[in-house]
Scaffold this motif. Sequence first.
Motif, PDB file in Angstrom:
ATOM      1  N   GLY A 172     -14.356  -8.501  16.344  1.00  0.00           N
ATOM      2  CA  GLY A 172     -15.334  -7.450  16.528  1.00  0.00           C
ATOM      3  C   GLY A 172     -15.115  -6.219  15.670  1.00  0.00           C
ATOM      4  N   LEU A 173     -16.085  -5.332  15.741  1.00  0.00           N
ATOM      5  CA  LEU A 173     -16.113  -4.128  14.923  1.00  0.00           C
ATOM      6  C   LEU A 173     -14.962  -3.177  15.231  1.00  0.00           C
ATOM      7  CD1 LEU A 173     -17.704  -2.805  12.688  1.00  0.00           C
ATOM      8  CD2 LEU A 173     -19.183  -1.774  14.410  1.00  0.00           C
ATOM      9  N   ARG A 174     -14.588  -3.056  16.492  1.00  0.00           N
ATOM     10  CA  ARG A 174     -13.481  -2.160  16.870  1.00  0.00           C
ATOM     11  C   ARG A 174     -12.166  -2.587  16.208  1.00  0.00           C
ATOM     12  NH1 ARG A 174     -12.665  -0.181  22.821  1.00  0.00           N
ATOM     13  NH2 ARG A 174     -13.919   1.497  21.990  1.00  0.00           N
ATOM     14  N   ALA A 175     -11.869  -3.884  16.229  1.00  0.00           N
ATOM     15  CA  ALA A 175     -10.640  -4.388  15.600  1.00  0.00           C
ATOM     16  C   ALA A 175     -10.684  -4.168  14.089  1.00  0.00           C
ATOM     17  CB  ALA A 175     -10.450  -5.868  15.918  1.00  0.00           C
ATOM     18  N   PHE A 176     -11.856  -4.376  13.502  1.00  0.00           N
ATOM     19  CA  PHE A 176     -12.040  -4.152  12.065  1.00  0.00           C
ATOM     20  C   PHE A 176     -11.786  -2.683  11.724  1.00  0.00           C
ATOM     21  CE2 PHE A 176     -15.160  -3.400   8.509  1.00  0.00           C
ATOM     22  CZ  PHE A 176     -14.462  -4.101   7.541  1.00  0.00           C
ATOM     23  N   ALA A 177     -12.358  -1.789  12.502  1.00  0.00           N
ATOM     24  CA  ALA A 177     -12.176  -0.352  12.259  1.00  0.00           C
ATOM     25  C   ALA A 177     -10.717   0.055  12.399  1.00  0.00           C
ATOM     26  CB  ALA A 177     -13.054   0.448  13.217  1.00  0.00           C
ATOM     27  N   LYS A 178     -10.008  -0.501  13.373  1.00  0.00           N
ATOM     28  CA  LYS A 178      -8.587  -0.182  13.558  1.00  0.00           C
ATOM     29  C   LYS A 178      -7.769  -0.585  12.330  1.00  0.00           C
ATOM     30  CE  LYS A 178      -8.124  -0.269  18.575  1.00  0.00           C
ATOM     31  NZ  LYS A 178      -7.482  -0.938  19.714  1.00  0.00           N
ATOM     32  N   VAL A 179      -8.063  -1.770  11.799  1.00  0.00           N
ATOM     33  CA  VAL A 179      -7.349  -2.214  10.595  1.00  0.00           C
ATOM     34  C   VAL A 179      -7.634  -1.267   9.435  1.00  0.00           C
ATOM     35  CG1 VAL A 179      -7.202  -4.025   8.827  1.00  0.00           C
ATOM     36  CG2 VAL A 179      -7.216  -4.644  11.242  1.00  0.00           C
ATOM     37  N   ARG A 203       0.853  -1.198   0.000  1.00  0.00           N
ATOM     38  CA  ARG A 203       0.000   0.000   0.000  1.00  0.00           C
ATOM     39  C   ARG A 203       0.888   1.246   0.000  1.00  0.00           C
ATOM     40  NH1 ARG A 203      -3.409   3.543  -1.095  1.00  0.00           N
ATOM     41  NH2 ARG A 203      -5.037   4.171   0.339  1.00  0.00           N
ATOM     42  N   GLY A 204       1.952   1.207   0.788  1.00  0.00           N
ATOM     43  CA  GLY A 204       2.897   2.321   0.837  1.00  0.00           C
ATOM     44  C   GLY A 204       3.626   2.553  -0.477  1.00  0.00           C
ATOM     45  N   MET A 205       3.739   1.506  -1.291  1.00  0.00           N
ATOM     46  CA  MET A 205       4.378   1.620  -2.611  1.00  0.00           C
ATOM     47  C   MET A 205       3.384   2.029  -3.690  1.00  0.00           C
ATOM     48  SD  MET A 205       6.956  -1.621  -2.805  1.00  0.00           S
ATOM     49  CE  MET A 205       6.844  -2.594  -1.321  1.00  0.00           C
ATOM     50  N   GLY A 206       2.144   2.271  -3.313  1.00  0.00           N
ATOM     51  CA  GLY A 206       1.152   2.755  -4.274  1.00  0.00           C
ATOM     52  C   GLY A 206       0.305   1.698  -4.946  1.00  0.00           C
ATOM     53  N   PHE A 207       0.372   0.464  -4.497  1.00  0.00           N
ATOM     54  CA  PHE A 207      -0.469  -0.586  -5.073  1.00  0.00           C
ATOM     55  C   PHE A 207      -1.887  -0.477  -4.521  1.00  0.00           C
ATOM     56  CE2 PHE A 207       3.648  -2.436  -5.908  1.00  0.00           C
ATOM     57  CZ  PHE A 207       3.465  -3.086  -7.118  1.00  0.00           C
ATOM     58  N   THR A 208      -2.860  -0.888  -5.325  1.00  0.00           N
ATOM     59  CA  THR A 208      -4.230  -1.010  -4.864  1.00  0.00           C
ATOM     60  C   THR A 208      -4.307  -2.248  -3.987  1.00  0.00           C
ATOM     61  OG1 THR A 208      -5.123   0.027  -6.847  1.00  0.00           O
ATOM     62  CG2 THR A 208      -6.630  -1.389  -5.598  1.00  0.00           C
ATOM     63  N   VAL A 209      -4.838  -2.096  -2.774  1.00  0.00           N
ATOM     64  CA  VAL A 209      -4.936  -3.237  -1.880  1.00  0.00           C
ATOM     65  C   VAL A 209      -6.383  -3.460  -1.465  1.00  0.00           C
ATOM     66  CG1 VAL A 209      -2.575  -3.038  -1.019  1.00  0.00           C
ATOM     67  CG2 VAL A 209      -4.436  -1.940   0.242  1.00  0.00           C
ATOM     68  N   GLY A 210      -6.690  -4.729  -1.222  1.00  0.00           N
ATOM     69  CA  GLY A 210      -7.993  -5.136  -0.735  1.00  0.00           C
ATOM     70  C   GLY A 210      -7.826  -5.938   0.541  1.00  0.00           C
ATOM     71  N   TYR A 211      -8.494  -5.507   1.574  1.00  0.00           N
ATOM     72  CA  TYR A 211      -8.449  -6.228   2.849  1.00  0.00           C
ATOM     73  C   TYR A 211      -9.525  -7.299   2.846  1.00  0.00           C
ATOM     74  CZ  TYR A 211      -8.640  -7.168   7.842  1.00  0.00           C
ATOM     75  OH  TYR A 211      -8.647  -7.781   9.060  1.00  0.00           O
ATOM     76  N   LEU A 212      -9.093  -8.553   2.892  1.00  0.00           N
ATOM     77  CA  LEU A 212     -10.012  -9.691   2.909  1.00  0.00           C
ATOM     78  C   LEU A 212     -10.571  -9.876   4.313  1.00  0.00           C
ATOM     79  CD1 LEU A 212      -8.019 -12.178   0.707  1.00  0.00           C
ATOM     80  CD2 LEU A 212     -10.470 -11.799   0.488  1.00  0.00           C
ATOM     81  N   VAL A 213     -11.877  -9.851   4.415  1.00  0.00           N
ATOM     82  CA  VAL A 213     -12.536 -10.012   5.703  1.00  0.00           C
ATOM     83  C   VAL A 213     -12.913 -11.479   5.866  1.00  0.00           C
ATOM     84  CG1 VAL A 213     -14.532  -9.356   7.086  1.00  0.00           C
ATOM     85  CG2 VAL A 213     -13.389  -7.656   5.658  1.00  0.00           C
ATOM     86  N   GLY A 214     -12.438 -12.061   6.945  1.00  0.00           N
ATOM     87  CA  GLY A 214     -12.734 -13.460   7.224  1.00  0.00           C
ATOM     88  C   GLY A 214     -13.211 -13.638   8.652  1.00  0.00           C
ATOM     89  N   GLU A 215     -13.289 -14.884   9.069  1.00  0.00           N
ATOM     90  CA  GLU A 215     -13.796 -15.204  10.402  1.00  0.00           C
ATOM     91  C   GLU A 215     -12.940 -14.604  11.504  1.00  0.00           C
ATOM     92  OE1 GLU A 215     -14.424 -19.375  10.970  1.00  0.00           O
ATOM     93  OE2 GLU A 215     -15.535 -19.554   9.088  1.00  0.00           O
ATOM     94  N   GLU A 216     -11.624 -14.558  11.301  1.00  0.00           N
ATOM     95  CA  GLU A 216     -10.737 -14.080  12.363  1.00  0.00           C
ATOM     96  C   GLU A 216     -11.064 -12.645  12.772  1.00  0.00           C
ATOM     97  OE1 GLU A 216      -6.116 -12.931  12.819  1.00  0.00           O
ATOM     98  OE2 GLU A 216      -6.497 -14.934  12.031  1.00  0.00           O
ATOM     99  N   ILE A 217     -11.178 -11.749  11.793  1.00  0.00           N
ATOM    100  CA  ILE A 217     -11.482 -10.361  12.135  1.00  0.00           C
ATOM    101  C   ILE A 217     -12.928 -10.236  12.594  1.00  0.00           C
ATOM    102  CG2 ILE A 217     -12.105  -9.521   9.835  1.00  0.00           C
ATOM    103  CD1 ILE A 217     -10.029  -7.591  12.447  1.00  0.00           C
ATOM    104  N   ALA A 218     -13.824 -11.035  12.041  1.00  0.00           N
ATOM    105  CA  ALA A 218     -15.223 -10.999  12.474  1.00  0.00           C
ATOM    106  C   ALA A 218     -15.333 -11.389  13.944  1.00  0.00           C
ATOM    107  CB  ALA A 218     -16.073 -11.919  11.603  1.00  0.00           C
ATOM    108  N   ASN A 219     -14.530 -12.358  14.378  1.00  0.00           N
ATOM    109  CA  ASN A 219     -14.541 -12.788  15.772  1.00  0.00           C
ATOM    110  C   ASN A 219     -13.936 -11.749  16.708  1.00  0.00           C
ATOM    111  OD1 ASN A 219     -15.752 -15.209  15.085  1.00  0.00           O
ATOM    112  ND2 ASN A 219     -13.817 -16.298  14.896  1.00  0.00           N
TER     113      ASN A 219
END
Length: 168
Positions: free
Chosen positions: A87-94, A69-85
Amino acid sequence: LTIGSGEWIPTLEEMLDALPKDAYLDVELKEETLTPADAKPIAAILDARRSRDRLMISSFDPELLFGLRGMGFTVGYLVGEEIANKGLRAFAKVLLRLRPQFINLPVDMIGMLGRRKAVSFFRILRSLGFSLLFWTVNTAEETGILAPHARIVVTDEVERIVAAFTKN
């Protein structure tokens, strides 16, 4: 790399060379085999063989995406069970740290949240400026729900989903 019986796994270079140059690619980085230190070599390979405007790099592990991302590439954050477990606060921080252009959501999110909550969640993410990729969308019903929110859809049923998008 051979995996037995004469079968082999292509290198990233071989895979990129075999695909049409105008194909849009989502290159998923796996935390089981890569570290953040691999960002520069991956960037060099991709830049030598692919236009950045037809490329996204995604991962469930945001640590693998920060350097790219720092080098200017388009990035997509894959949402899976780990981040869902976590919670929303951890997701927002990422999201605040990574600031991905895409959030790559599983179609199962509809079932996990219920249709109304999921659609509200998609609308909030879009209003915050995120583009949404949904995976793996394989039914016309899923397409009908997701089409108004999706920038990209990953599917195993290309003809069926193209027909469903055409109706929507």
